[in-house]
Design an enzyme around this catalytic site. Structure first.
Site, PDB file in Angstrom:
ATOM      1  N   SER A 154      -9.303  -0.443  11.517  1.00 58.56           N
ATOM      2  CA  SER A 154     -10.214   0.137  10.533  1.00 58.56           C
ATOM      3  C   SER A 154     -10.784   1.440  11.072  1.00 58.56           C
ATOM      4  CB  SER A 154     -11.360  -0.837  10.238  1.00 58.56           C
ATOM      5  OG  SER A 154     -12.386  -0.218   9.478  1.00 58.56           O
ATOM      6  N   TYR A 167     -18.645  -5.571  13.552  1.00 53.39           N
ATOM      7  CA  TYR A 167     -17.306  -5.317  13.010  1.00 53.39           C
ATOM      8  C   TYR A 167     -16.741  -4.023  13.583  1.00 53.39           C
ATOM      9  CZ  TYR A 167     -13.595  -4.349   9.632  1.00 53.39           C
ATOM     10  OH  TYR A 167     -12.381  -4.067   9.051  1.00 53.39           O
TER      11      TYR A 167
END
Length: 271
Positions: A154, A167
């Site tokens: 990501s 995250y």
């Protein structure tokens, strides 16, 4: 000149492939002729639906329930490939998050949150690569072509933005692990990563409702330099490239596929 991708006879394992980007990558592999092993943790119905779509494309398909955060389950996935005699492609797509979008809310995350996210987003991919290493090396030995591992990371791991600090940190570690494994496993196994930005998945639509999602998608589109809001298929197009022989000379690459989000906002007047 048209380029045809033919992966006939090859075996691909895609973790977290019941829906979203994982499903899109599985379908592209199936369309290219690969035998596909689908994986899900809880979404059995969705996984079977994706399997049916792959079969409609002429692919042989297996569906395996497994939690990539558990070593025994990672070895179960490797056993499924072993039963087919080979493994040429591994896609580490499974991942989780904890929603604490206000990164200043440090009390919103616990030690257990960090351990859970790292367990699935970092340790899980490591364990599945470890479990599949012999099969991937055997593919290289029998074909002379490097096997391919694609890590779905990501832009959160590059920019520090995203659903939570935990995250973003886990994806940053994932990107670093991509480099480490690319060095360690060459030349038998290529290891690359893609770093998507926004992906318009079913999760957003279910969470927001159609009207709010449409407004949110417009906001995302207007905030990217390319004025695009990416779908799972859009991201899968880039990821699929790394799984083909066209990428035979590429390893240790971390590619941002985010419509330019990492560049920051680009005013319309600049165009």
């Amino acid at each position: 000149m048209a380029i045809t991708i033919d992966l006939s006879g090859r075996v691909a394992l895609v973790t977290g492939s019941a829906t979203g980007l994982g499903a899109s990558l599985a379908l592209k592999l199936a369309q290219a002729g690969a035998h596909v092993i689908l994986n899900y943790s809880r979404s059995a119905k969705e996984a079977e639906a994706t399997a049916d779509e792959c079969r409609a494309l002429g692919a042989q398909v297996q569906v395996v329930q497994a939690d990539v955060g558990e070593d025994a389950d990672c070895r179960k996935l490797a056993d499924a490939a072993s039963g087919l005699g080979r493994l040429d492609v591994l896609v580490n797509n499974a991942g989780i998050t904890k929603q604490v979008p206000n990164h200043a809310d440090l009390e919103g995350l616990s030690k257990d949150d960090f351990l859970r996210l790292y367990g699935v987003n970092v340790v899980g991919p490591f364990m599945i690569v470890r479990a599949c290493e012999k099969l991937l090396r055997a593919s290289h030995e029998s074909t002379g072509v490097s096997a391919s591992v694609l890590n779905v990371s990501s832009i959160a791991g590059v920019t520090g933005i995203g659903s939570s600090v935990a995250y973003a940190a886990s994806k940053g570690a994932f990107n670093t692990m991509t480099l480490s494994l690319a060095r360690a496993l060459a030349p038998a196994i290529r290891v690359n990563a893609i770093c998507p930005g926004f992906i318009g998945t079913r999760w957003f639509k279910d969470y927001m409702g159609d009207e709010k999602y449409s407004d949110f998608e417009d906001t995302v589109r207007n905030a990217t330099p390319l004025r695009l809001a990416s779908s799972p298929d859009d991201i899968a197009d880039a990821g699929f490239f790394f799984l083909t022989d066209s990428a035979a000379h590429i390893t240790g690459e971390t590619l941002m596929v985010d419509a330019g989000t990492h560049l920051g906002f680009a005013p319309l007047t600049a165009r």
